[in-house]
Design an enzyme around this catalytic site. Structure first.
Site, PDB file in Angstrom:
ATOM      1  N   GLU A   1       7.137   0.952   5.098  1.00 24.51           N
ATOM      2  CA  GLU A   1       7.005  -0.238   6.127  1.00 24.51           C
ATOM      3  C   GLU A   1       7.574  -1.263   5.278  1.00 24.51           C
ATOM      4  O   GLU A   1       6.989  -1.345   4.328  1.00 24.51           O
ATOM      5  CB  GLU A   1       5.428   0.481   6.148  1.00 24.51           C
TER       6      GLU A   1
ATOM      7  N   HIS B   1       3.912   7.483   3.484  1.00 26.23           N
ATOM      8  CA  HIS B   1       4.534   5.942   3.405  1.00 26.23           C
ATOM      9  C   HIS B   1       4.381   5.243   2.224  1.00 26.23           C
ATOM     10  O   HIS B   1       3.140   4.624   2.397  1.00 26.23           O
ATOM     11  CB  HIS B   1       4.814   5.032   4.853  1.00 26.23           C
TER      12      HIS B   1
ATOM     13  N   HIS C   1       0.845  -1.064   0.003  1.00 26.68           N
ATOM     14  CA  HIS C   1       0.122   0.471  -0.137  1.00 26.68           C
ATOM     15  C   HIS C   1       1.112   1.487  -0.128  1.00 26.68           C
ATOM     16  O   HIS C   1       2.350   0.787   0.123  1.00 26.68           O
ATOM     17  CB  HIS C   1      -0.985  -0.035   1.402  1.00 26.68           C
TER      18      HIS C   1
HETATM   19  C1  LIG Z   1       0.705  -0.562  11.291  1.00 22.94           C
HETATM   20  C2  LIG Z   1      -0.422  -0.206  11.215  1.00 22.94           C
HETATM   21  C3  LIG Z   1      -0.666   0.579   9.504  1.00 22.94           C
HETATM   22  C4  LIG Z   1      -0.446  -0.251   8.334  1.00 22.94           C
HETATM   23  O1  LIG Z   1      -0.006  -0.017   7.850  1.00 22.94           O
HETATM   24  O2  LIG Z   1      -0.343  -1.851   9.215  1.00 22.94           O
HETATM   25  C5  LIG Z   1       0.389   2.246   9.246  1.00 22.94           C
HETATM   26  O3  LIG Z   1       1.186   1.842   8.403  1.00 22.94           O
HETATM   27  S1  LIG Z   1       0.526   3.139  11.338  1.00 22.94           S
HETATM   28  C6  LIG Z   1       1.720   4.631   9.675  1.00 22.94           C
HETATM   29  C7  LIG Z   1       1.740   5.212  11.176  1.00 22.94           C
HETATM   30  N1  LIG Z   1       3.117   4.622  11.811  1.00 22.94           N
HETATM   31  C8  LIG Z   1       4.687   5.278  11.902  1.00 22.94           C
HETATM   32  O4  LIG Z   1       4.681   6.563  10.742  1.00 22.94           O
HETATM   33  C9  LIG Z   1       5.288   5.013  12.374  1.00 22.94           C
HETATM   34  C10 LIG Z   1       7.015   4.821  12.383  1.00 22.94           C
HETATM   35  N2  LIG Z   1       7.063   6.432  12.092  1.00 22.94           N
HETATM   36  C11 LIG Z   1       8.053   6.984  13.413  1.00 22.94           C
HETATM   37  O5  LIG Z   1       8.598   6.604  13.952  1.00 22.94           O
HETATM   38  C12 LIG Z   1       7.748   8.280  13.252  1.00 22.94           C
HETATM   39  O6  LIG Z   1       6.668   8.714  12.697  1.00 22.94           O
HETATM   40  C13 LIG Z   1       8.923   9.049  12.195  1.00 22.94           C
HETATM   41  C14 LIG Z   1      10.110   8.155  12.748  1.00 22.94           C
HETATM   42  C15 LIG Z   1       9.565   8.141  11.250  1.00 22.94           C
HETATM   43  C16 LIG Z   1       9.235  10.355  12.487  1.00 22.94           C
HETATM   44  O7  LIG Z   1       9.202  10.821  13.931  1.00 22.94           O
HETATM   45  P1  LIG Z   1       9.703  11.732  14.451  1.00 22.94           P
HETATM   46  O8  LIG Z   1       8.996  12.345  15.832  1.00 22.94           O
HETATM   47  O9  LIG Z   1      11.334  11.516  13.753  1.00 22.94           O
HETATM   48  O10 LIG Z   1       9.597  13.156  13.445  1.00 22.94           O
HETATM   49  P2  LIG Z   1      10.131  13.999  13.436  1.00 22.94           P
HETATM   50  O11 LIG Z   1       9.018  15.131  12.884  1.00 22.94           O
HETATM   51  O12 LIG Z   1      11.129  14.486  14.108  1.00 22.94           O
HETATM   52  O13 LIG Z   1      10.804  13.681  11.463  1.00 22.94           O
HETATM   53  C17 LIG Z   1      12.266  12.980  11.408  1.00 22.94           C
HETATM   54  C18 LIG Z   1      12.867  14.079  10.286  1.00 22.94           C
HETATM   55  O14 LIG Z   1      12.119  12.889   9.680  1.00 22.94           O
HETATM   56  C19 LIG Z   1      11.465  13.416   8.439  1.00 22.94           C
HETATM   57  N3  LIG Z   1       9.580  12.498   8.615  1.00 22.94           N
HETATM   58  C20 LIG Z   1       8.740  12.500   9.801  1.00 22.94           C
HETATM   59  N4  LIG Z   1       8.273  11.350   8.850  1.00 22.94           N
HETATM   60  C21 LIG Z   1       8.349  11.559   7.155  1.00 22.94           C
HETATM   61  C22 LIG Z   1       7.529  10.157   6.367  1.00 22.94           C
HETATM   62  N5  LIG Z   1       6.918  10.359   6.502  1.00 22.94           N
HETATM   63  N6  LIG Z   1       8.415  10.694   5.514  1.00 22.94           N
HETATM   64  C23 LIG Z   1       9.368  11.124   4.891  1.00 22.94           C
HETATM   65  N7  LIG Z   1      10.004  12.095   5.726  1.00 22.94           N
HETATM   66  C24 LIG Z   1       9.743  12.342   6.914  1.00 22.94           C
HETATM   67  C25 LIG Z   1      10.775  14.866   9.149  1.00 22.94           C
HETATM   68  O15 LIG Z   1       9.993  15.693   7.838  1.00 22.94           O
HETATM   69  C26 LIG Z   1      11.790  14.494   9.640  1.00 22.94           C
HETATM   70  O16 LIG Z   1      12.898  16.528   8.743  1.00 22.94           O
HETATM   71  P3  LIG Z   1      13.534  16.689   8.644  1.00 22.94           P
HETATM   72  O17 LIG Z   1      14.540  16.689   7.727  1.00 22.94           O
HETATM   73  O18 LIG Z   1      14.622  16.969  10.329  1.00 22.94           O
HETATM   74  O19 LIG Z   1      11.981  18.187   9.140  1.00 22.94           O
HETATM   75 CO   LIG Z   2       0.905   1.109   6.350  1.00 22.37          CO
END
Ligand SMILES: CC[C@H](C(=O)O)C(=O)SCCNC(=O)CCNC(=O)[C@H](O)C(C)(C)COP(=O)(O)OP(=O)(O)OC[C@H]1O[C@@H](n2cnc3c(N)ncnc32)[C@H](O)[C@@H]1OP(=O)(O)O
Ligand SMILES: [Co+2]
Length: 134
Positions: free
Chosen positions: A130, A79, A7
């Site tokens: 993911e 993602h 997805h």
């Molecule tokens: C699993 C259930 C369901 C499924 O499909 O089955 C799902 O998909 S649930 C989806 C939601 N879950 C998650 O996203 C879990 C993993 N995500 C994380 O752990 C955090 O969101 C993380 C680590 C990606 C970012 O968290 P953090 O607290 O570090 O946020 P920041 O805003 O400080 O981000 C740091 C840096 O990364 C860039 N960033 C953040 N998110 C994204 C993204 N989705 N795509 C691209 N880039 C991303 C953010 O802009 C910051 O960059 P910077 O240059 O420092 O501004």
């Molecule tokens: Co997902």
């Protein structure tokens, strides 16, 4: 190691409005909302036949998509999810290559009841990945 695209996920500020747009305007097949408290999101899946779109809305405190929506208040691509046959083997290979596996590195159960892991977007050209074991 990588299998099919499972997805593409889009974070949205209003899940009901986004699901209605996909259903009514785009004419897509839209699922019921599925709350996933362990993941801090509520999801709706759009069935495209060969793949899916996952619409994500924050759920509860400390949602992992809250900061993303603050930066992208209208919503945005969040993602991509790729299928793998063996998620632990995939994780070990990625860690050995220097990639950051998010969380404690242990797979959690995702929206499809299958094990999932997330990889840091900074290690993959600005795209959060993911992995889902199928
Ligand atoms: C699993 C259930 C369901 C499924 O499909 O089955 C799902 O998909 S649930 C989806 C939601 N879950 C998650 O996203 C879990 C993993 N995500 C994380 O752990 C955090 O969101 C993380 C680590 C990606 C970012 O968290 P953090 O607290 O570090 O946020 P920041 O805003 O400080 O981000 C740091 C840096 O990364 C860039 N960033 C953040 N998110 C994204 C993204 N989705 N795509 C691209 N880039 C991303 C953010 O802009 C910051 O960059 P910077 O240059 O420092 O501004
Ligand atoms: Co997902």
């Amino acid at each position: 190691m990588l299998g099919k695209l499972n997805h593409v996920a889009i974070a949205v500020p209003d899940l009901a409005a986004a699901a209605a747009t996909y259903g009514d305007v785009l004419g897509a097949k839209v699922s019921e909302p599925q709350p996933l408290p362990d993941h801090g999101v509520t999801v709706v899946f759009i069935d495209l036949g060969n793949s899916k779109v996952e619409l994500l809305e924050p759920l509860g405190e400390d949602s992992p998509i809250a900061a993303f929506l603050e930066k992208n208040p209208a919503g945005g691509m969040h993602h991509v999810c790729y299928e793998v046959a063996d998620i632990l083997a995939a994780r070990d290979r990625l860690v050995a290559a220097g990639a950051r596996v998010l969380g404690d590195g242990q797979p959690k159960t995702g929206a499809h009841g299958k094990p999932v892991l997330f990889l840091h977007p900074k290690d993959f050209f600005g795209t959060l990945i993911e992995l889902e074991q199928v």
